[in-house]
Scaffold this active site. Sequence first.
Site, PDB file in Angstrom:
ATOM      1  N   GLU B  60       0.815  -1.221   0.000  1.00 38.02           N
ATOM      2  CA  GLU B  60       0.000   0.000   0.000  1.00 38.02           C
ATOM      3  C   GLU B  60       0.843   1.262   0.000  1.00 38.02           C
ATOM      4  O   GLU B  60       0.552   2.220  -0.715  1.00 38.02           O
ATOM      5  CB  GLU B  60      -0.945   0.034   1.210  1.00 38.02           C
ATOM      6  CG  GLU B  60      -2.151  -0.885   1.090  1.00 38.02           C
ATOM      7  CD  GLU B  60      -1.863  -2.303   1.559  1.00 38.02           C
ATOM      8  OE1 GLU B  60      -0.711  -2.584   1.957  1.00 38.02           O
ATOM      9  OE2 GLU B  60      -2.788  -3.135   1.520  1.00 38.02           O
ATOM     10  N   HIS B 131     -10.648  -4.037  10.110  1.00 37.95           N
ATOM     11  CA  HIS B 131     -11.193  -3.980   8.746  1.00 37.95           C
ATOM     12  C   HIS B 131     -12.430  -3.097   8.600  1.00 37.95           C
ATOM     13  O   HIS B 131     -12.883  -2.877   7.476  1.00 37.95           O
ATOM     14  CB  HIS B 131     -11.559  -5.384   8.253  1.00 37.95           C
ATOM     15  CG  HIS B 131     -10.388  -6.193   7.802  1.00 37.95           C
ATOM     16  ND1 HIS B 131      -9.380  -6.578   8.649  1.00 37.95           N
ATOM     17  CD2 HIS B 131     -10.050  -6.685   6.594  1.00 37.95           C
ATOM     18  CE1 HIS B 131      -8.488  -7.284   7.978  1.00 37.95           C
ATOM     19  NE2 HIS B 131      -8.872  -7.363   6.717  1.00 37.95           N
TER      20      HIS B 131
END
Lengths: 333, 326
Positions: B60, B131
């Site tokens: 990322e 998440h």
Amino acid sequence: MSVQPQPPISGAAGLTPRQLTHRLRQMLAIREFERLGEQCFRDGLIRGYYHSYAGQEAVGVGFLNALDLSRDYVVDHYRDHGHCLLLGLDPEQIFAELFGRATGVSKGKGGSMHMYSPERHFLGGDGIVGGGLSVACGVGLALKRRANDPICVCFFGDGALDTGTFHESMNLASLWSVPTLYVCINNLYSMGTRVEDHSSLSQLVDRAQGYGVKTEQVDGQDVFATTAAAERIYQYMRQTKRPYFVEALTYRYQGHGIHDKALNYRTEQEEAQWHSRDPIQLLAAHLITEKILSAQQIEDLRQQIVAELQAKVERAKQAPQPDDAELKQDVLA
Amino acid sequence: MKKLSMHEALNQALREEMHRDERVVLLGEEIGKYNGVHYVTRGLYAEFGKERVIDTPISEESFTGVGVGLAIMGMRPVVEMMRMDFSLRAMDQIYNHMAKIRYMSGGRLSVPMVLRGPEGPGPNPGLTAQHGQQLTVLFAHCPGLRVVSPSNQYDAKGMLKAAIRSDDPVVFLEPGPLNNKQGDVGEDDYLVPLDRGEVKHEGSDVSLIGYGASVALCLQAARDLEHDGVSAEVVDMRCLRPLDMGPALASVAKTNRAVVVEYAWQSYGPGAEIVARLMAEAFWNLDAPVTRVSGQEVPLPYAANLEELSKPQVADIVAQAKATLR
Ligand SMILES: Cc1ncc(C[n+]2csc(CCOP(=O)(O)OP(=O)(O)O)c2C)c(N)n1
Ligand SMILES: [Mg+2]
């Protein structure tokens, strides 16, 4: 395809018939646990994520049985049910966690990816890819200050090699001479992406080079190979206080998670090829050839395990949800 | 108009912009061959190929930086975070590069990129602590970014198209709980501005002010309040940086009361900023203290009862709205 399953299974890694039977039992328990767990998900008892360990059993069995849980520690990623079972967590408590019950290993607050058991030296599954790698370096650094030469074992997938934290952790572990074993479970896929499509080098062991850390590849279908490697590597680590990197070649039978049917990115042929070297079948075949157990005894064992696990599922289902007041507990000490 | 889910609306925006401007490229995990885990990029790999729909490894920080590099070279990258939680890995690129290169270069470079992905506890339940976080404020805090979050399918399409055309770096926060929900979407090539909030439901007694997924809660609360004879106005603060206070101020001038609603943790969040602005700019119009309904300040728990308790509740919005009227 660069990575092929390797053919025959190696010796018996010096394991006695009793130990061999125990390992078969462990692998069957993981396989059946995941089968039941996925069924419970479909029945609506489990929500969110479910990552099955089916197919990868020989990796955990080799590397965790060889540990000494009176002193060693484990840091894991989210595909953690199998490792929890091997470390001796009660399946009923694991199911209870999956069902979000107060009796779960994390009081129902963590869920599938966030099992913890400090008593069993299990420092957690982790939902962030690569998140455990630097933590495991810290655990190893703490262990290094203890007597008895303890070590830390850290599990993660092939996808985690693509994170910066992998490379930073390898450097730190080597620089500071930290006794942490990094076990990369290469099941050939990072979600739907094949190793060749996410990694600059498809032999992942090559990507761990360059940090002065010893590395090796092991056949993750072969419980004798993982057992022998684990024993040899742990001995080296306890003596030298050095890190180590292992790439275990294996295959996950299910999709990445329960919602992934694995239909559009791998072939039936490839799946069949890996199933033909199923880690449980390989060990079972050995036990039959060596006349340690008969096929019927193995089947009886499997059924006995299923019955035990089913009873645990039923008990976990009866467990209460956490008290509403738990919502705000455990945020701070 | 056509009924589409949020992810279909976003998909349309991407497809139209990719057809319109060949500088638009997509980057992210599993967005291409796999078609995206939340379906936003479905079909685009087949249509535009791997040079324009780029599957990335789990890197990322670096693929966000790659987006910055592409953008300063004149491309129009749209970088997907599979879930916004994973952008925490990319915060250095977001804060120190994406947001600041224009200013640090004295305006000589610009970073026309979009960073997008779902945030918050949804679409499905049980996402748990790492998440399903609502991290809106981390982006909204940083000068140099535009930060927007649509509350419905129509806005989602028009705002994503506007974000891609913007010369600024835009953080586009998709409300996870709404990902699979359907609503009307225009079939034409329309834009929704990145600097205008909007009243989503008119009323006269109290203003319910939300953004992203919390607007749906406000609308539900407004319906419930109507049964009890209370007329609530719902204001969608969809543009969080720069923050457009216009519609909220106009609404409070009319209702003299406000409840600010968000999924985020309350302390220091976007809601706190909205309340502070109301105090500064609408103080003399207020007949009651502004109150708030937010997510509980805990990591998202797994157990079904705890997860539900951790989210902002419509019943609480109704109760708070009534309290302002007492
Ligand atoms: C930082 C981060 N990025 C993305 C994800 C989403 N994600 C979860 S697992 C996964 C694939 C990881 O594959 P691998 O490391 O090979 O492990 P496996 O699932 O095969 O065991 C991805 C992309 C995540 N959890 N964390
Ligand atoms: Mg993998």
